[in-house]
Design a protein around this motif. Sequence first.
Motif, PDB file in Angstrom:
ATOM      1  N   VAL A 129       4.584  -8.211   8.328  1.00 39.30           N
ATOM      2  CA  VAL A 129       4.031  -6.903   7.980  1.00 39.30           C
ATOM      3  C   VAL A 129       5.185  -5.903   7.936  1.00 39.30           C
ATOM      4  CG1 VAL A 129       2.395  -5.090   8.581  1.00 39.30           C
ATOM      5  CG2 VAL A 129       1.846  -7.487   9.092  1.00 39.30           C
ATOM      6  N   TYR A 130       5.354  -5.252   6.798  1.00 44.58           N
ATOM      7  CA  TYR A 130       6.487  -4.353   6.561  1.00 44.58           C
ATOM      8  C   TYR A 130       6.048  -2.891   6.550  1.00 44.58           C
ATOM      9  CZ  TYR A 130       9.179  -8.435   4.986  1.00 44.58           C
ATOM     10  OH  TYR A 130       9.831  -9.639   4.916  1.00 44.58           O
ATOM     11  N   VAL A 131       6.927  -2.036   7.044  1.00 45.75           N
ATOM     12  CA  VAL A 131       6.781  -0.591   6.911  1.00 45.75           C
ATOM     13  C   VAL A 131       8.016  -0.071   6.187  1.00 45.75           C
ATOM     14  CG1 VAL A 131       6.581   1.621   8.114  1.00 45.75           C
ATOM     15  CG2 VAL A 131       5.406  -0.394   9.010  1.00 45.75           C
ATOM     16  N   ASN A 132       7.812   0.486   5.006  1.00 43.24           N
ATOM     17  CA  ASN A 132       8.879   1.106   4.222  1.00 43.24           C
ATOM     18  C   ASN A 132      10.040   0.152   3.910  1.00 43.24           C
ATOM     19  OD1 ASN A 132       7.500   3.591   4.175  1.00 43.24           O
ATOM     20  ND2 ASN A 132       8.438   4.250   6.094  1.00 43.24           N
ATOM     21  N   ALA A 133       9.714  -1.093   3.639  1.00 41.10           N
ATOM     22  CA  ALA A 133      10.697  -2.082   3.205  1.00 41.10           C
ATOM     23  C   ALA A 133       9.973  -3.116   2.351  1.00 41.10           C
ATOM     24  CB  ALA A 133      11.376  -2.759   4.393  1.00 41.10           C
ATOM     25  N   PRO A 134      10.640  -3.657   1.322  1.00 39.19           N
ATOM     26  CA  PRO A 134       9.962  -4.585   0.406  1.00 39.19           C
ATOM     27  C   PRO A 134       9.733  -5.957   1.004  1.00 39.19           C
ATOM     28  CG  PRO A 134      12.261  -4.358  -0.208  1.00 39.19           C
ATOM     29  CD  PRO A 134      12.013  -3.348   0.881  1.00 39.19           C
ATOM     30  N   ILE A 140       3.346  -1.428   3.861  1.00 43.50           N
ATOM     31  CA  ILE A 140       2.850  -0.058   3.730  1.00 43.50           C
ATOM     32  C   ILE A 140       4.045   0.860   3.517  1.00 43.50           C
ATOM     33  CG2 ILE A 140       2.863   0.314   6.241  1.00 43.50           C
ATOM     34  CD1 ILE A 140       0.539   2.274   5.841  1.00 43.50           C
ATOM     35  N   ILE A 141       3.875   1.815   2.619  1.00 44.19           N
ATOM     36  CA  ILE A 141       4.877   2.854   2.396  1.00 44.19           C
ATOM     37  C   ILE A 141       4.260   4.159   2.870  1.00 44.19           C
ATOM     38  CG2 ILE A 141       6.287   4.061   0.678  1.00 44.19           C
ATOM     39  CD1 ILE A 141       5.942   1.512  -1.097  1.00 44.19           C
ATOM     40  N   THR A 142       4.764   4.697   3.973  1.00 44.18           N
ATOM     41  CA  THR A 142       4.212   5.920   4.556  1.00 44.18           C
ATOM     42  C   THR A 142       5.240   6.566   5.466  1.00 44.18           C
ATOM     43  OG1 THR A 142       2.357   6.872   5.782  1.00 44.18           O
ATOM     44  CG2 THR A 142       3.201   4.773   6.575  1.00 44.18           C
ATOM     45  N   GLU A 143       5.155   7.884   5.596  1.00 40.49           N
ATOM     46  CA  GLU A 143       5.992   8.619   6.538  1.00 40.49           C
ATOM     47  C   GLU A 143       5.216   8.974   7.798  1.00 40.49           C
ATOM     48  OE1 GLU A 143       9.473   9.364   5.947  1.00 40.49           O
ATOM     49  OE2 GLU A 143       8.895   7.719   4.595  1.00 40.49           O
ATOM     50  N   ASN A 144       3.953   8.561   7.864  1.00 43.85           N
ATOM     51  CA  ASN A 144       3.111   8.860   9.017  1.00 43.85           C
ATOM     52  C   ASN A 144       3.189   7.690   9.999  1.00 43.85           C
ATOM     53  OD1 ASN A 144       0.710   8.934  10.736  1.00 43.85           O
ATOM     54  ND2 ASN A 144       0.073  10.667   9.465  1.00 43.85           N
ATOM     55  N   LYS A 145       3.760   7.933  11.166  1.00 46.65           N
ATOM     56  CA  LYS A 145       3.965   6.854  12.141  1.00 46.65           C
ATOM     57  C   LYS A 145       2.644   6.293  12.661  1.00 46.65           C
ATOM     58  CE  LYS A 145       8.572   8.252  13.651  1.00 46.65           C
ATOM     59  NZ  LYS A 145       9.432   8.642  14.801  1.00 46.65           N
ATOM     60  N   ALA A 146       1.657   7.153  12.835  1.00 41.34           N
ATOM     61  CA  ALA A 146       0.366   6.684  13.332  1.00 41.34           C
ATOM     62  C   ALA A 146      -0.298   5.763  12.302  1.00 41.34           C
ATOM     63  CB  ALA A 146      -0.545   7.859  13.665  1.00 41.34           C
ATOM     64  N   THR A 147      -0.205   6.137  11.023  1.00 39.20           N
ATOM     65  CA  THR A 147      -0.767   5.308   9.962  1.00 39.20           C
ATOM     66  C   THR A 147      -0.040   3.966   9.889  1.00 39.20           C
ATOM     67  OG1 THR A 147      -1.376   7.276   8.683  1.00 39.20           O
ATOM     68  CG2 THR A 147      -1.266   5.185   7.490  1.00 39.20           C
ATOM     69  N   ALA A 148       1.284   4.026  10.018  1.00 40.91           N
ATOM     70  CA  ALA A 148       2.068   2.796   9.989  1.00 40.91           C
ATOM     71  C   ALA A 148       1.681   1.881  11.143  1.00 40.91           C
ATOM     72  CB  ALA A 148       3.558   3.121  10.046  1.00 40.91           C
ATOM     73  N   TYR A 162       0.845  -1.207   0.000  1.00 43.10           N
ATOM     74  CA  TYR A 162       0.000   0.000   0.000  1.00 43.10           C
ATOM     75  C   TYR A 162       0.872   1.245   0.000  1.00 43.10           C
ATOM     76  CZ  TYR A 162      -2.935   3.760   1.857  1.00 43.10           C
ATOM     77  OH  TYR A 162      -3.560   4.970   2.063  1.00 43.10           O
ATOM     78  N   PHE A 163       0.681   2.113  -1.012  1.00 39.18           N
ATOM     79  CA  PHE A 163       1.372   3.411  -1.081  1.00 39.18           C
ATOM     80  C   PHE A 163       0.421   4.470  -0.547  1.00 39.18           C
ATOM     81  CE2 PHE A 163       3.044   7.239  -3.194  1.00 39.18           C
ATOM     82  CZ  PHE A 163       4.377   7.142  -2.801  1.00 39.18           C
ATOM     83  N   ASP A 164       0.762   4.977   0.614  1.00 42.51           N
ATOM     84  CA  ASP A 164      -0.109   5.867   1.375  1.00 42.51           C
ATOM     85  C   ASP A 164      -0.068   7.308   0.849  1.00 42.51           C
ATOM     86  OD1 ASP A 164      -1.799   6.472   3.678  1.00 42.51           O
ATOM     87  OD2 ASP A 164      -0.016   7.426   4.556  1.00 42.51           O
ATOM     88  N   ILE A 165      -1.048   8.094   1.273  1.00 37.39           N
ATOM     89  CA  ILE A 165      -1.095   9.521   0.922  1.00 37.39           C
ATOM     90  C   ILE A 165       0.189  10.225   1.358  1.00 37.39           C
ATOM     91  CG2 ILE A 165      -2.296  10.131   3.073  1.00 37.39           C
ATOM     92  CD1 ILE A 165      -2.805  11.798  -0.373  1.00 37.39           C
ATOM     93  N   GLU A 166       0.833   9.699   2.425  1.00 43.84           N
ATOM     94  CA  GLU A 166       2.073  10.284   2.923  1.00 43.84           C
ATOM     95  C   GLU A 166       3.281   9.396   2.636  1.00 43.84           C
ATOM     96  OE1 GLU A 166       1.796  12.448   6.779  1.00 43.84           O
ATOM     97  OE2 GLU A 166      -0.255  11.657   6.827  1.00 43.84           O
ATOM     98  N   GLY A 167       3.192   8.623   1.560  1.00 52.40           N
ATOM     99  CA  GLY A 167       4.315   7.776   1.175  1.00 52.40           C
ATOM    100  C   GLY A 167       5.413   8.572   0.495  1.00 52.40           C
ATOM    101  N   ASP A 168       6.657   8.180   0.713  1.00 55.04           N
ATOM    102  CA  ASP A 168       7.810   8.816   0.080  1.00 55.04           C
ATOM    103  C   ASP A 168       7.991   8.206  -1.315  1.00 55.04           C
ATOM    104  OD1 ASP A 168      10.762   8.867  -0.711  1.00 55.04           O
ATOM    105  OD2 ASP A 168      10.777  10.244   1.004  1.00 55.04           O
ATOM    106  N   LEU A 169       7.935   9.046  -2.343  1.00 60.07           N
ATOM    107  CA  LEU A 169       7.962   8.551  -3.716  1.00 60.07           C
ATOM    108  C   LEU A 169       9.303   7.925  -4.066  1.00 60.07           C
ATOM    109  CD1 LEU A 169       6.461   8.262  -6.382  1.00 60.07           C
ATOM    110  CD2 LEU A 169       7.221  10.572  -6.999  1.00 60.07           C
ATOM    111  N   THR A 170      10.376   8.496  -3.557  1.00 61.76           N
ATOM    112  CA  THR A 170      11.711   7.975  -3.883  1.00 61.76           C
ATOM    113  C   THR A 170      11.892   6.551  -3.380  1.00 61.76           C
ATOM    114  OG1 THR A 170      12.661  10.199  -3.824  1.00 61.76           O
ATOM    115  CG2 THR A 170      14.186   8.340  -3.623  1.00 61.76           C
TER     116      THR A 170
END
Length: 415
Positions: A362-367, A342-350, A225-233
């Motif tokens: 379950v991954y946060v910002n890692a493949p 999930i790809i997000t910079e929002n800690k609460a969302t993560a 999931y690419f979140d509204i606050e996901g880092d595009l890079t």
Amino acid sequence: MQLIQTFERAKEASRELNLISDAQKSEILHLVADAIGQNKEALLEANARDLARMDRANPLYDRLLLDAKRLDTIASDMRHVAELPSPLGKTLCDRTLENGLHLRRVSVPFGVIGIVYEARPNVSFDVFALCFKSGNACVLKGGRDADDSNQAIIALIHDVLRQAGVNPSVVELLPATHEATAEMLNAVGYIDICIPRGGKRLIEFVRDNARVPVIETGAGVVNTYFDIEGDLTIGRLIVNNAKTRRVSVCNALDCLIIHQGRLSDLAELTAPLIISNVVIHADDEAYDALQGKYPAELLKHATDDSFGTEFMDYAMAIRTVPTVEAAIRHITQYGSGHSECIITENKATAAMFESQVDAACVYVNAPTSFTDGAQFGLGAEIGISTQKLGPRGPMGLDEITTYKWLIEGHGQTRA
């Protein structure tokens, strides 16, 4: 076909394993790893015969393939397993009751582990290493597609075991027939636990037909999931790695879920996939966002079957959602409980994603490509369990042991 003698040999060998020290087991695993390097040519020749019978377009071709680099990795993983601490004899619980009885719960082997698997000859090495180190004998039932490779692998292991004075029946390879599978699944009293490794149909067949206990390893329908606050890079890197590193493995990405507020970034997010000619099955919103920006021959309209499909190929689906809650609902409906990201910079969302997504990993910002026993520091894996009873996720040494209670008293009696 009667395989009872094979099962009897494995059972007897499992008892003999209790007499071999951990240091001896580690030494033998190093000898097997050395033998892999010394016998590459023979192993690759056997593998080439298997590959010649399979269409290169078959998604299983990559799983079947052995090459010099993969053999080096297999040998390295085996050496890693050899150096890991023994999972046996660990005191898991220690207490003394009011009546003076001293109770200890101690880790022990299962005994004989049966593995049913498809076109993945590396499994033969991995399973042997983990079972041997953990004091379990193993009975392997590979598929016809990899039979030449598996026979060469087990012959190599048997040679090393004989030279070391160890009963070679600590690992047995069954004929690559459906009848052999049926006998294993009914080998009550000989096979202590059975683990299927393969696609959904194989796993369901084993689960539905086994009379021996089963640890279920699941097919991987994997979402990111690419979140509204996901880092595009980092999103570009994660999506590309998860999808294209190895498309035939169970941790590969099958569906990219994107927040509708980031559709303007979808073309850039998926641009690296073009190099690998990844076919995208996009829902209407995602299709419109990619039209004219992603190669037309690689862009298709999604159907109901696009979601919940394990592609095992250079293909994936895209689903557009309005919220993280909607993304979680999609995963709940279509995921297989294997690996989700999930790809997000929002800690609460993560944190919400981590707590509400029901999956083994379950991954946060890692493949999700990191879902692997070796990557988790387990040396290798015997499978990825998606069930909740017993082990879950990559199964290493600790996950293929059970325990027994040891009770010491001094004449206490029960009222």
